[in-house]
Design a protein around this motif. Structure first.
Motif, PDB file in Angstrom:
ATOM      1  N   GLN A   1       0.857  -1.175   0.000  1.00 34.67           N
ATOM      2  CA  GLN A   1       0.000   0.000   0.000  1.00 34.67           C
ATOM      3  C   GLN A   1       0.894   1.227   0.000  1.00 34.67           C
ATOM      4  O   GLN A   1       1.884   1.281   0.739  1.00 34.67           O
TER       5      GLN A   1
ATOM      6  N   ALA B   1      -7.734  -5.950  -6.468  1.00 41.65           N
ATOM      7  CA  ALA B   1      -7.190  -5.279  -5.286  1.00 41.65           C
ATOM      8  C   ALA B   1      -6.435  -4.005  -5.638  1.00 41.65           C
ATOM      9  O   ALA B   1      -6.116  -3.214  -4.757  1.00 41.65           O
TER      10      ALA B   1
ATOM     11  N   ARG C   1      -6.510  -0.631  -6.332  1.00 34.63           N
ATOM     12  CA  ARG C   1      -7.541   0.404  -6.231  1.00 34.63           C
ATOM     13  C   ARG C   1      -7.230   1.300  -5.039  1.00 34.63           C
ATOM     14  O   ARG C   1      -6.310   1.031  -4.266  1.00 34.63           O
TER      15      ARG C   1
ATOM     16  N   SER D   1      -3.632   0.392  -3.255  1.00 31.29           N
ATOM     17  CA  SER D   1      -2.990  -0.916  -3.168  1.00 31.29           C
ATOM     18  C   SER D   1      -2.434  -1.297  -4.531  1.00 31.29           C
ATOM     19  O   SER D   1      -3.060  -1.044  -5.563  1.00 31.29           O
TER      20      SER D   1
ATOM     21  N   SER E   1      -2.804 -14.084  -4.458  1.00 24.99           N
ATOM     22  CA  SER E   1      -2.599 -14.544  -3.082  1.00 24.99           C
ATOM     23  C   SER E   1      -2.999 -16.010  -2.966  1.00 24.99           C
ATOM     24  O   SER E   1      -3.974 -16.440  -3.577  1.00 24.99           O
TER      25      SER E   1
ATOM     26  N   PRO F   1      -5.991 -16.958   1.102  1.00 23.15           N
ATOM     27  CA  PRO F   1      -5.700 -16.731   2.524  1.00 23.15           C
ATOM     28  C   PRO F   1      -6.728 -15.797   3.148  1.00 23.15           C
ATOM     29  O   PRO F   1      -7.108 -14.787   2.560  1.00 23.15           O
TER      30      PRO F   1
ATOM     31  N   GLY G   1      -6.995 -12.370   1.068  1.00 20.41           N
ATOM     32  CA  GLY G   1      -5.920 -11.921   0.195  1.00 20.41           C
ATOM     33  C   GLY G   1      -4.683 -11.543   0.970  1.00 20.41           C
ATOM     34  O   GLY G   1      -4.567 -11.792   2.171  1.00 20.41           O
ATOM     35  N   ALA G   2      -3.746 -10.945   0.266  1.00 23.10           N
ATOM     36  CA  ALA G   2      -2.555 -10.423   0.930  1.00 23.10           C
ATOM     37  C   ALA G   2      -2.966  -9.208   1.761  1.00 23.10           C
ATOM     38  O   ALA G   2      -3.836  -8.445   1.338  1.00 23.10           O
ATOM     39  N   PRO G   3      -2.355  -9.013   2.913  1.00 25.36           N
ATOM     40  CA  PRO G   3      -2.816  -7.927   3.797  1.00 25.36           C
ATOM     41  C   PRO G   3      -2.877  -6.564   3.108  1.00 25.36           C
ATOM     42  O   PRO G   3      -3.834  -5.818   3.297  1.00 25.36           O
ATOM     43  N   ALA G   4      -1.868  -6.234   2.312  1.00 26.43           N
ATOM     44  CA  ALA G   4      -1.852  -4.918   1.680  1.00 26.43           C
ATOM     45  C   ALA G   4      -2.651  -4.885   0.384  1.00 26.43           C
ATOM     46  O   ALA G   4      -2.744  -3.853  -0.267  1.00 26.43           O
ATOM     47  N   ALA G   5      -3.181  -6.023   0.033  1.00 24.38           N
ATOM     48  CA  ALA G   5      -3.994  -6.092  -1.188  1.00 24.38           C
ATOM     49  C   ALA G   5      -5.245  -6.906  -0.893  1.00 24.38           C
ATOM     50  O   ALA G   5      -5.655  -7.750  -1.669  1.00 24.38           O
ATOM     51  N   ALA G   6      -5.840  -6.605   0.244  1.00 24.26           N
ATOM     52  CA  ALA G   6      -6.969  -7.402   0.696  1.00 24.26           C
ATOM     53  C   ALA G   6      -8.253  -6.987  -0.006  1.00 24.26           C
ATOM     54  O   ALA G   6      -8.395  -5.869  -0.491  1.00 24.26           O
ATOM     55  N   VAL G   7      -9.171  -7.918  -0.021  1.00 23.87           N
ATOM     56  CA  VAL G   7     -10.486  -7.662  -0.615  1.00 23.87           C
ATOM     57  C   VAL G   7     -11.534  -8.067   0.408  1.00 23.87           C
ATOM     58  O   VAL G   7     -11.432  -9.131   1.027  1.00 23.87           O
TER      59      VAL G   7
END
Lengths: 454, 232
Positions: free
Chosen positions: A250, A285, A287, A318, A416, B20, B37-43
């Motif tokens: 981020q 993700a 965005r 992100s 992921s 995850p 998702g990945a923490p910094a790219a979570a959904v």
């Protein structure tokens, strides 16, 4: 009785005026048309049927009914019947006609009681107006356009009036109205036969908005149109919190103008993403995180350089888990922008990024659990190096889970993953003390720490 | 022996792959949403249900949530509960169980996974957070402007969350302090913290005026990420 129930009016706009015995159209330029709306109002308490609505041109031929309801027409008590009488002629002379409204029989519609008025008009010579560049017009609607110019500047247009007639022509009035339009010409001008005269109108928009005015040339009125626009915003200064931007991160973006804004402006900033991985079309993700959207509002106050994004001094986005190019584009709308409205950052393909890894054991099964992401979507080939409780190597086992991962990625919007690799064993599981995993993707190799089995 | 053991391993290895899970968050509208998702790219996923949750705690064993009038689990167990917010301490020593303190009524209950059992409780201050420990629970109270756990003061704080294993999170003066049971401390600069919410074993939601954050409290992984917001 019609004369007891029906009263005639002329209308200037929507305001009715009681119609006398004579109504003057005044001066009409040769070839021009002038239309007047009339009203027959039923002032009685019962309906009345109007069977006669006619124009009888008595001097010249110039008047005609151009629009009305067809007769016979029943007018309810208290209700009006409106109709329009037009005038147009080219011969320079005076014209007269009689307007008749009545209730007659089917064989003599205009017989019997009649309300009437005499209509008068005079056709006068019409000068010909022309406009020089940069102005455009007049068009069919008599609009003269001054176009768009920077607010606070001026634009002068030269207009010419031609007298096409064989005698001198006095054009009066010659007037300009409108806050942004001025002229230094007099209020009237006399033009010799076959000659023309010129004058200028200056357009001076004080603000960035649309302006209008009028130019009256004798009997004709023209609409003056022009738009002032604000100077474009100065070029954008893009500030990212880091010069190194990779996947799974981020970052904060703030925006500034290179010079103070000369106007308060607002617009939008959009984010787009193009993966560099050919097997995927996007990454949900990528965005602006706080709103989970790819669009944000921007605003800047007059005199300021700092741009707010979604009403905040900066915005967090992100980078997702897919290698590719993220592009930010500002749309400043009508305010314009100097320089490029866009900037891009690229997230390069990298070896698999591990978030966690662990080893566990069940009865006759060893599990290795690894989570992370692969921004190349090419994960699959791995090797598992097992050691015993003393740390001595037992075996290195290659594995290829490419098919499993490709199947998994098809249902995902990012890369992921949480993988549980299981190894069924026979014998005493407790002999196995640990494992180290090497994972491959298109960008390289990554190795887990030494994972201990409980 | 080794040859036999790993001959079998080579032939039969398999992999299960899934997305995850980070945990469960409350969005700005009070909807409980899974975050993956990945923490910094979570959904954030779809809400559990179309209603507002006012208190929530999740761990690897599951979640317990509270609406204004009920306590429920994602598995569909719903029981009536006193109105208002609750402090929920999941019990790692008893799967599915929790201690629940109802703030408005000042009542404590043991959640068994299917029912609420009232407990005697005289806290001696405003209860701020609960934590299950072996054989019981601990709690933090505000007393004289400070946060106390038993006889130990943690200082002043606007928000507190007691973590399993003895740690705690405190918010005060524009920072979040992560206190470990070994006495170490990590600080994170963040303003406007209005509360904490346990998303999972690893993540705590930090609720602020400006957004929702996830704090990874796992040792060695401590980091904050902005949680995905709700697009309107």
């Amino acid at each position: 009785m019609l004369d007891a129930q029906v009263v005639l009016y002329s209308l200037n706009g929507i305001a009715p005026s009681l119609l006398g015995s004579v109504y003057g159209y005044g001066q009409v330029a040769a070839g021009d048309s002038m239309i007047v709306r009339f009203r027959a109002l039923n002032t009685g308490a019962t309906p009345v049927t109007i069977t006669c609505l006619s124009i009888k041109n008595t001097t010249g031929v110039g008047f005609s009914i151009v629009n009305s309801s067809s007769t016979p027409f029943v007018v309810a008590a208290g209700q009006p019947m409106d109709f329009f009488v037009g005038f147009s002629a080219t011969a320079i002379t005076s014209y007269a006609a009689t307007l008749q409204v009545g209730t007659g029989t089917s064989t003599d519609a205009c017989g019997g009681t009649i309300e009437s008025a005499i209509l008068l008009a005079t056709v006068v010579p019409a000068p010909i107006l022309s406009v020089a560049a940069p102005c455009i017009g007049p068009d069919a609607n008599r609009n003269i356009s001054f176009g768009r110019i920077l607010q606070g500047t001026q634009e002068a247009c030269t207009l010419s009036i031609l007298n096409p007639f064989p005698q001198a022509l006095t054009v009066s009035p010659l007037l300009v109205t409108g806050a942004a339009f001025t002229t230094i010409s007099g209020n009237a001008v006399t033009i010799a036969a076959g000659q023309s005269t010129s004058f200028t109108i200056q357009f001076s928009p004080a603000t960035g908005s649309a302006f209008s005015g009028t130019l009256t040339v004798g009997t004709r009125t023209y609409t003056l149109l022009g738009t002032g626009f604000s100077p474009p915003l100065s070029s954008l200064v893009w500030n990212f919190d880091s010069t190194k931007i990779g996947s799974g991160e981020q970052h904060t973006l703030s925006l500034q103008l290179s010079a103070p804004a000369t106007v308060s402006a607002a617009g939008t900033m959009t984010l787009t993403f193009i993966p560099s991985v050919k097997t995927v079309t996007g990454d949900a993700a990528v965005r602006f995180v706080a709103t989970s959207t790819r669009i944000a509002s921007f605003a800047v106050n007059i005199g300021a350089t700092v741009i707010t994004l979604n009403a905040q001094p900066n915005i967090v986005f992100s980078t997702g888990t897919t290698a590719g190019t993220i592009t930010f584009t500002v749309d400043s709308g009508i305010y314009g922008l100097s320089g490029s409205p866009s900037t891009s950052v690229t997230t390069s393909p990298v070896p698999i990024v591990l978030a966690s890894s662990a080893a566990t054991s069940r009865a006759n099964v060893l599990d290795v659990v690894i989570s992370g992401f692969d921004n190349t979507y090419s994960i699959g080939g791995m090797s598992f190096a097992f050691v015993d409780r003393s740390g001595a190597p037992i075996a290195s086992i290659p594995a290829d889970f490419s098919t499993d991962f490709q199947t998994f990625f098809k249902g995902q919007t990012g890369s992921s993953f949480l993988m549980r690799a299981s190894f069924p064993v026979t014998g005493d599981v407790s002999q196995v003390g640990g494992v180290t995993v090497v994972l491959n993707n298109a960008a390289g190799v990554v190795t887990t720490p030494s994972l201990k089995f409980p | 022996m080794k040859i036999l053991l790993f001959g079998v391993m080579t032939v039969c290895a398999w992999a299960q792959i899934e997305s995850p899970q980070i945990g469960i968050m409350l969005d700005v509208n009070g909807r409980a949403r899974p975050v993956s998702g990945a923490p910094a790219a979570a959904v954030a996923g779809a809400p559990w249900f179309d209603g507002a949750v006012i208190s929530l705690a999740c761990s690897a064993q599951g979640c317990v949530a509270k609406t204004d009038s009920a306590l429920f689990t994602p598995a569909g167990v719903v029981v009536d509960a006193p109105p208002g917010a609750a402090l929920i301490a999941l019990d790692p020593f008893s799967t599915g169980a929790a201690y629940v303190y109802f703030v408005q009524s000042g009542r404590l209950a043991r959640w068994t996974g299917s029912e609420l059992l009232p407990m005697d409780f005289v806290p001696g201050g405003d209860v701020l957070s609960l934590r299950a420990v072996a054989g019981g629970f601990e709690y933090a109270v505000e007393r004289d402007g400070e946060v106390w756990i038993g006889g130990k003061s943690l200082g002043a704080a606007n928000s507190v969350l007691l973590l399993d294993g003895g740690g705690a999170l405190l918010a005060n003066d524009g920072q979040v302090r992560l206190l470990r049971s070994d006495g170490t401390e990590l600080d994170f600069a963040i303003t406007g913290v209005g509360g904490f919410l346990r998303m999972s074993n690893q993540y705590v939601q930090v609720i602020t005026d400006a957004g929702m954050w996830a704090l990874d409290v796992e040792s060695g992984h401590e980091q904050m990420f902005l949680l995905p917001g709700v697009s309107h």
